[in-house]
Each structure stands twice: as structure tokens, then as C-alpha cells.
Design a protein around this motif. Sequence first.
Motif, mmCIF file in Angstrom:
data_model
loop_
_atom_site.group_PDB
_atom_site.id
_atom_site.type_symbol
_atom_site.label_atom_id
_atom_site.label_comp_id
_atom_site.label_asym_id
_atom_site.label_seq_id
_atom_site.Cartn_x
_atom_site.Cartn_y
_atom_site.Cartn_z
ATOM 1 N N ARG A 240 31.094 31.420 8.770
ATOM 2 C CA ARG A 240 30.281 30.462 9.520
ATOM 3 C C ARG A 240 29.501 29.548 8.590
ATOM 4 O O ARG A 240 29.317 28.365 8.884
ATOM 5 C CB ARG A 240 29.368 31.225 10.476
ATOM 6 N N LEU A 241 29.074 30.070 7.458
ATOM 7 C CA LEU A 241 28.416 29.221 6.474
ATOM 8 C C LEU A 241 29.423 28.260 5.843
ATOM 9 O O LEU A 241 29.109 27.094 5.588
ATOM 10 C CB LEU A 241 27.757 30.079 5.390
ATOM 11 N N ILE A 242 30.640 28.734 5.601
ATOM 12 C CA ILE A 242 31.698 27.884 5.067
ATOM 13 C C ILE A 242 31.976 26.712 6.013
ATOM 14 O O ILE A 242 32.044 25.549 5.590
ATOM 15 C CB ILE A 242 32.977 28.716 4.838
ATOM 16 N N ILE A 243 32.105 27.010 7.300
ATOM 17 C CA ILE A 243 32.336 25.958 8.292
ATOM 18 C C ILE A 243 31.151 25.010 8.349
ATOM 19 O O ILE A 243 31.315 23.785 8.473
ATOM 20 C CB ILE A 243 32.606 26.580 9.678
ATOM 21 N N LYS A 319 26.280 27.393 11.443
ATOM 22 C CA LYS A 319 27.549 26.957 12.030
ATOM 23 C C LYS A 319 27.304 26.182 13.312
ATOM 24 O O LYS A 319 27.883 25.108 13.542
ATOM 25 C CB LYS A 319 28.427 28.175 12.283
ATOM 26 N N LEU A 320 26.453 26.715 14.162
ATOM 27 C CA LEU A 320 26.141 26.063 15.438
ATOM 28 C C LEU A 320 25.586 24.656 15.228
ATOM 29 O O LEU A 320 26.092 23.673 15.794
ATOM 30 C CB LEU A 320 25.133 26.919 16.207
ATOM 31 N N LYS A 321 24.571 24.559 14.399
ATOM 32 C CA LYS A 321 23.895 23.266 14.233
ATOM 33 C C LYS A 321 24.767 22.248 13.506
ATOM 34 O O LYS A 321 24.870 21.089 13.929
ATOM 35 C CB LYS A 321 22.580 23.469 13.476
ATOM 36 N N GLY A 363 34.653 31.348 15.787
ATOM 37 C CA GLY A 363 33.704 31.838 16.781
ATOM 38 C C GLY A 363 33.099 30.651 17.497
ATOM 39 O O GLY A 363 32.414 29.836 16.874
ATOM 40 N N THR A 364 33.370 30.499 18.783
ATOM 41 C CA THR A 364 32.871 29.335 19.511
ATOM 42 C C THR A 364 31.351 29.246 19.404
ATOM 43 O O THR A 364 30.663 30.245 19.172
ATOM 44 C CB THR A 364 33.245 29.404 20.997
ATOM 45 N N ASN A 365 30.841 28.060 19.610
ATOM 46 C CA ASN A 365 29.389 27.904 19.530
ATOM 47 C C ASN A 365 28.666 28.646 20.648
ATOM 48 O O ASN A 365 27.487 28.990 20.510
ATOM 49 C CB ASN A 365 29.021 26.426 19.510
#
Length: 378
Positions: A240-243, A319-321, A363-365
Motif C-alpha cells: 500500500r505504501l508502494i502504491i 494508499k487511500l489518500k 485492496g480497494t479503498n
Amino acid sequence: MRFTEEQQAFATAVRDFCDAECATLAQRDALTDGGRLANSPQILAKLADLGWLGVSIPEEYGGAGAGMVEECLFLEATSRGLAPITAYSTGLTAAQTYLRYGTEQQKKEILGGLCRGRLEAIALSEPGAGSDLGSVRIKAVADGDSFVVNGQKTWTSAAHVADHLLLLTRTETGPKKHEGLTLLIVPTDAPGLEIRGIETMEARTVNDLFFTDVRVPAANVVGEAGQAWRHLMRGLSVERLIIAAMSLGAAQRSLDDVLGYVKEREQFGRTIGSFQAIRHRIADLATEIAYCRSFVYDVAERIDAGEEEQLAREGSMAKLKCTEVAKHTALEAMQMMGGYGYAREYGMEGQVRKALAPPIYGGTNEIQREIISKSLGL
């Protein structure tokens, strides 16, 4: 955070490389068969020769032995520079599991290959198991010193260009769905494995996988059989940090491009960037991106310092933001560019297409919001 001189120089060097190798549409088309490919072996080879692939991988496995801060700098810069190396991030995600749970031989082969420009894939989702990975049904049945795999995976990024799959399988059935899961290394040329591309609005990236009596040596188990769920958790948090870092670079690219456009495009006798409506939209986008950058590198710095207790929540937040900001920035930029925003020549339509998928994959938001809310005791 404050970057060191070495980190700043590294980021500048990666940006300069992208500006020289893939800045123009003509360059990128030449590298990607007119935009039909998502990855360029030539660019990967050049980056490997420079020692920049696997910058966060330990030196004993072929990497530079740096940290996640440097890796995020690389991901941000190559994403901003539109470098056609999409599948590298998938291999980097797989590397997190190999680093922690792989055997020495597995690490040398997989991680060493990644640093040399080889690609890796992770096969998790199935037609009936996307966000709910505990519901995977693909079976791996023990048979002597091997497992025999039958079933299907879907939405598998980079499988068609990867050397191996890190495959999530079910080796046992018990009362708890997250138990009895095992990770296997499957060569992508294994007999009985069919890889079939899924057509999307982008260059080929994702695939359906069909396993028919695919035989995998027991030595290809990663970590402990039946414990895959635990083995995957850190890798997915780092993913998620990579994305987030890649989305940060994409957002910056969209802002850079629209900023250049509004400074030159004239209407009603002046540049459109001189109109308050445009200036304020640009100011809002720049502010959002600046906040995203601060948070991404704060999380990366904590990982490098060994402070991983909040990684699941803060990786999800990043990832979300960042994916939402990248999507919003691309859509806003297209609107401000008017008809030219739809033209392939100007590149923003490609930015919009690329920005739509990250809020879904990794992983979807909606799932990220669930992870965050649960971590807050809700």
C-alpha cells in the motif's frame, strides 16, 4: 521529512534519467509498441545496470541495501517520469514476503532476479475471492515431494512478463477460512499453467490464470505451509505504501502537465492560468499533493527506523489518500485542459486512465477504510 544530500541526488538522477529516456510520447511509443505494452525490457535493463532496481533490497541479494525512503523516491520519480516499468512494483511487493519468510536460495533467485531487471508476480484474487482473500478455493494437494495445483486466479498483474508467481493456495480446509493457506513459488512456464490476458482500458497488465494439474516441488513453499495469511500481512501493508508512492508521482505529473498548459494557453486575451477559478484549483491540487508527499515519506522513514506497529493503518491511509488525490488531480487537469485533455498527444487522457485503477487494486479503498476504522476501535 528532510532528505539527505544523497537522497536528493538520487531522486534528481532518477528524474533526469526519465527525462532523457521517456519524456516524449514518441520515446514511450517506441519503448511500448505504441502504448500497447506496460513494461519496457530496455528501460528495466538500463535501470538494473545503474543499480536502481531493488534499491531497498539487501546487498547480499543484489540490491543497494538502502531503505524504503529511497525506494519511495525511486517509485515517485519513475511514476512521475512515465517510465514503462509498471510490473516492477509487483515484484517489489512480492519481495517483502520473500525477504521475511523465504529460504536463502529463494531470496538469491527471486530477489537477485528482481535487481537484475527480471519481473515477479503475485497471484491472490480469484473469481469468487477478491477483497475476501480468505475465501480462496484454488487447491494444492500434497503428492510425495510435490504439490499438485488445480484452480483459477484472476486479476493477476504482470503474470505474462514474470518469471515466477507467488501463489496463494489452499492446502487444508478447517473451521477458520484464513487457516490452511500456503504460498508456493510457481514458474510461469510450468506445464499445465495457462496465462490469458484480460483486456482493460490500459496496456496489458492483468491476467486470468488457469491451473491444471500443475506440479510444484514442496521446496517451493514460502515460509510455513498453512501459514500464508500471516506471511502475507506485512507484504500487503508495504504494498500500500508502494502504491501510494507511485500515485504521488502520478499526481505530480498531472499537476506539472496542467500547470505548463494553463501558463501557455490563451483565451480572452490572456493565459487561462491568470483566471482566479483556475489558479485556485491549481493551488488546491498542489496543497493536496504536498500533504501526501509528507505523509508517504513519514511512513517510509518509520519503516526504516523499525517502527512498524502502525504500518497496517498508516499504509492504508497513505494508499487511500494518494490514490484518491491522483485520480482527482488527473480529472481536474483534464477538465482544465478542455478538449486537449482528451487528446493522446497531450498525455492527460492516459493519466486519467491510469489513475482509475489504483483505488481498486492492492485492496480497494473501501477495504482501506475498513482497516483504518477497525484500527481506531470501531
